[in-house]
Scaffold this active site. Sequence first.
Site, mmCIF file in Angstrom:
data_model
loop_
_atom_site.group_PDB
_atom_site.id
_atom_site.type_symbol
_atom_site.label_atom_id
_atom_site.label_comp_id
_atom_site.label_asym_id
_atom_site.label_seq_id
_atom_site.Cartn_x
_atom_site.Cartn_y
_atom_site.Cartn_z
ATOM 1 N N GLY A 73 0.826 -1.219 0.000
ATOM 2 C CA GLY A 73 0.000 0.000 0.000
ATOM 3 C C GLY A 73 0.853 1.259 0.000
ATOM 4 O O GLY A 73 0.491 2.278 0.579
ATOM 5 N N GLY B 32 -0.142 5.243 -0.888
ATOM 6 C CA GLY B 32 -1.155 5.979 -0.129
ATOM 7 C C GLY B 32 -0.581 7.130 0.669
ATOM 8 O O GLY B 32 0.609 7.473 0.559
ATOM 9 N N ASP C 206 2.078 -1.813 -4.379
ATOM 10 C CA ASP C 206 0.693 -1.365 -4.246
ATOM 11 C C ASP C 206 -0.104 -2.128 -5.304
ATOM 12 O O ASP C 206 0.476 -2.716 -6.231
ATOM 13 C CB ASP C 206 0.590 0.158 -4.477
ATOM 14 C CG ASP C 206 -0.663 0.774 -3.860
ATOM 15 O OD1 ASP C 206 -0.543 1.462 -2.828
ATOM 16 O OD2 ASP C 206 -1.775 0.561 -4.404
ATOM 17 N N ILE C 207 -1.422 -2.092 -5.190
ATOM 18 C CA ILE C 207 -2.257 -2.769 -6.193
ATOM 19 C C ILE C 207 -2.292 -1.984 -7.503
ATOM 20 O O ILE C 207 -2.610 -2.531 -8.555
ATOM 21 C CB ILE C 207 -3.677 -2.998 -5.630
ATOM 22 C CG1 ILE C 207 -4.423 -4.035 -6.450
ATOM 23 C CG2 ILE C 207 -4.445 -1.693 -5.523
ATOM 24 C CD1 ILE C 207 -5.720 -4.499 -5.811
ATOM 25 N N ARG C 208 -1.934 -0.698 -7.457
ATOM 26 C CA ARG C 208 -2.027 0.144 -8.665
ATOM 27 C C ARG C 208 -0.891 -0.162 -9.645
ATOM 28 O O ARG C 208 0.251 -0.368 -9.224
ATOM 29 C CB ARG C 208 -1.986 1.624 -8.271
ATOM 30 C CG ARG C 208 -3.212 2.031 -7.476
ATOM 31 C CD ARG C 208 -3.186 3.505 -7.200
ATOM 32 N NE ARG C 208 -3.156 3.800 -5.783
ATOM 33 C CZ ARG C 208 -2.902 4.988 -5.273
ATOM 34 N NH1 ARG C 208 -2.629 5.997 -6.064
ATOM 35 N NH2 ARG C 208 -2.908 5.190 -3.966
ATOM 36 N N TYR D 129 -14.391 -1.223 8.764
ATOM 37 C CA TYR D 129 -12.976 -0.857 8.984
ATOM 38 C C TYR D 129 -12.565 -1.182 10.422
ATOM 39 O O TYR D 129 -11.559 -1.850 10.662
ATOM 40 C CB TYR D 129 -12.843 0.644 8.707
ATOM 41 C CG TYR D 129 -11.466 1.251 8.892
ATOM 42 C CD1 TYR D 129 -10.347 0.772 8.218
ATOM 43 C CD2 TYR D 129 -11.308 2.382 9.703
ATOM 44 C CE1 TYR D 129 -9.103 1.388 8.364
ATOM 45 C CE2 TYR D 129 -10.074 2.999 9.845
ATOM 46 C CZ TYR D 129 -8.972 2.490 9.178
ATOM 47 O OH TYR D 129 -7.747 3.111 9.319
ATOM 48 N N LYS E 291 -9.902 -4.007 11.736
ATOM 49 C CA LYS E 291 -8.676 -3.567 12.418
ATOM 50 C C LYS E 291 -8.617 -4.121 13.849
ATOM 51 O O LYS E 291 -7.546 -4.468 14.341
ATOM 52 C CB LYS E 291 -8.602 -2.041 12.421
ATOM 53 C CG LYS E 291 -8.332 -1.449 11.047
ATOM 54 C CD LYS E 291 -6.897 -1.770 10.620
ATOM 55 C CE LYS E 291 -6.491 -0.986 9.391
ATOM 56 N NZ LYS E 291 -5.059 -1.100 9.098
HETATM 57 P P1 NAD Z 1 -4.507 5.103 1.746
HETATM 58 O O1 NAD Z 1 -5.936 4.788 1.406
HETATM 59 O O2 NAD Z 1 -3.995 6.476 1.446
HETATM 60 O O3 NAD Z 1 -3.536 4.053 1.050
HETATM 61 C C1 NAD Z 1 -3.817 2.674 1.051
HETATM 62 C C2 NAD Z 1 -3.137 2.066 -0.153
HETATM 63 O O4 NAD Z 1 -3.480 0.676 -0.195
HETATM 64 C C3 NAD Z 1 -3.592 2.683 -1.476
HETATM 65 O O5 NAD Z 1 -2.486 3.189 -2.185
HETATM 66 C C4 NAD Z 1 -4.260 1.533 -2.207
HETATM 67 O O6 NAD Z 1 -4.050 1.547 -3.618
HETATM 68 C C5 NAD Z 1 -3.611 0.321 -1.563
HETATM 69 N N1 NAD Z 1 -4.408 -0.917 -1.677
HETATM 70 C C6 NAD Z 1 -5.759 -1.048 -1.630
HETATM 71 N N2 NAD Z 1 -6.099 -2.336 -1.805
HETATM 72 C C7 NAD Z 1 -4.947 -3.026 -1.953
HETATM 73 C C8 NAD Z 1 -4.653 -4.398 -2.169
HETATM 74 N N3 NAD Z 1 -5.615 -5.324 -2.287
HETATM 75 N N4 NAD Z 1 -3.341 -4.774 -2.255
HETATM 76 C C9 NAD Z 1 -2.357 -3.840 -2.181
HETATM 77 N N5 NAD Z 1 -2.577 -2.521 -2.004
HETATM 78 C C10 NAD Z 1 -3.860 -2.124 -1.877
HETATM 79 O O7 NAD Z 1 -4.326 4.768 3.290
HETATM 80 P P2 NAD Z 1 -3.205 5.350 4.284
HETATM 81 O O8 NAD Z 1 -3.776 6.556 4.922
HETATM 82 O O9 NAD Z 1 -1.892 5.418 3.616
HETATM 83 O O10 NAD Z 1 -3.218 4.203 5.392
HETATM 84 C C11 NAD Z 1 -2.134 3.310 5.581
HETATM 85 C C12 NAD Z 1 -2.384 2.517 6.844
HETATM 86 O O11 NAD Z 1 -2.469 3.420 7.961
HETATM 87 C C13 NAD Z 1 -3.708 1.732 6.854
HETATM 88 O O12 NAD Z 1 -3.514 0.522 7.526
HETATM 89 C C14 NAD Z 1 -4.638 2.610 7.659
HETATM 90 O O13 NAD Z 1 -5.635 1.870 8.294
HETATM 91 C C15 NAD Z 1 -3.680 3.203 8.661
HETATM 92 N N6 NAD Z 1 -4.187 4.454 9.215
HETATM 93 C C16 NAD Z 1 -4.189 5.600 8.481
HETATM 94 C C17 NAD Z 1 -4.697 6.759 9.036
HETATM 95 C C18 NAD Z 1 -4.738 8.045 8.282
HETATM 96 O O14 NAD Z 1 -5.251 9.052 8.808
HETATM 97 N N7 NAD Z 1 -4.197 8.100 7.052
HETATM 98 C C19 NAD Z 1 -5.196 6.749 10.356
HETATM 99 C C20 NAD Z 1 -5.209 5.547 11.058
HETATM 100 C C21 NAD Z 1 -4.674 4.410 10.489
HETATM 101 C C1 AKB Z 2 -10.038 7.205 8.747
HETATM 102 O O1 AKB Z 2 -10.629 8.275 8.978
HETATM 103 O O2 AKB Z 2 -10.582 6.184 8.298
HETATM 104 C C2 AKB Z 2 -8.570 7.132 9.089
HETATM 105 C C3 AKB Z 2 -8.407 6.565 10.448
HETATM 106 C C4 AKB Z 2 -8.552 7.433 11.629
HETATM 107 O O3 AKB Z 2 -8.180 5.392 10.587
HETATM 108 N N1 AKB Z 2 -7.990 8.423 8.963
#
Ligand code: NAD
Ligand code: AKB
Length: 315
Positions: free
Chosen positions: A8, A11, A33-35, A142, A146
């Site tokens: 991932g 992201g 990433d999947i993209r 979600y 988690k």
């Molecule tokens: P994001 O949505 O920006 O990125 C997630 C990435 O996963 C994307 O690039 C997507 O293309 C890729 N993806 C989706 N399906 C996939 C698959 N089947 N195989 C491979 N890749 C795949 O999310 P993020 O904000 O970068 O989050 C990263 C991690 O941090 C996650 O586990 C999320 O739960 C956690 N998190 C993020 C936040 C936040 O505020 N950003 C908060 C809490 C937890």
């Molecule tokens: C969301 O809003 O889904 C994320 C998180 C807090 O996990 N930013």
Amino acid sequence: MTNILITGSLGQVGSELIDYLSASFVGKIYATDIREESTLKPNSKVSYEVLDVRNMESVENILDEKNIHEVYHLASILSAKGEQDPYMAYNVNLTGTINILNACVTEDVKKVFIPSTIGVYGPEVDKANAPIRHNSIPTTMYGITKFTSEMLFQYYHNKYGLDVRSLRYPGLLSYKVAPTAGTTDYAVSMIREAASGNSYECYLERNTKLPMLYMPDAMQATLRLMTSPEEAIQIRTSYNVMGFSFSPGELEEMLKEFNPDFTVTYKPDFRQKIADSWPYSIDIQDAVNDWNFKPEFNLRDTVSDMIKNFKCQLI
Ligand code: NAD
Ligand code: AKB
């Protein structure tokens, strides 16, 4: 030499973590990433591969072929997108996570980082200073995936000795890659619109307070957790981390100090229910005690730094 795999990686978190890891580790980084197309900036330590974490065979193959020592598993479907497609969220978040954990055991990977979230809490939790251990049941797909993943981290650690480490990130604020799939994303969008001289329509109510953290502090926490000695890691589900809490209304007021003409209208949508089920602050004491978690940015410094960087992007 440490070979690192990131899932991932395109992201909001992955695209920043790559820079921090490549600055602090000697070795090769396999960003996946999947993209099909990478959006990462060129970096001689990093190569890009397509990987769908739902495919166990592909996960095992890449760990084996690239001789991976550490995994940062970030591939996930976040809260808002997860409510629009719960079945996909289940598959990516749970099947993907157990594939990673299992393949790390069979391919002898030494260390794994997998973020969790404040989404693991449900509406019954104490809203202020929510404790790490809680009995509230998450109400989003979600959160369910988690919460279950956290139990899998502990299970794989206890049963196989796998060194899995995790942080429950709150809403992450950043300016490099826009968040698109979560509930806390409004804050980044509101700051960007204020910096651009536009108005903003907010999908949460004015008074909905949530915990947040600026990306540099989230990255420092991640590196500090991952480089701490194994015996320091007492929590094998996930550590709470946060920097500060605010509501959309409080953020609006602060942004007016930077742009007095800035206006926000409030039009709550389905994400309000998600936000209402989460706490507005979480207890970070274990992270402070066990590996010295120390966020440096308060809300004002965060907003000021983000506005400056968003303005640079406009030039
Ligand atoms: P994001 O949505 O920006 O990125 C997630 C990435 O996963 C994307 O690039 C997507 O293309 C890729 N993806 C989706 N399906 C996939 C698959 N089947 N195989 C491979 N890749 C795949 O999310 P993020 O904000 O970068 O989050 C990263 C991690 O941090 C996650 O586990 C999320 O739960 C956690 N998190 C993020 C936040 C936040 O505020 N950003 C908060 C809490 C937890
Ligand atoms: C969301 O809003 O889904 C994320 C998180 C807090 O996990 N930013």
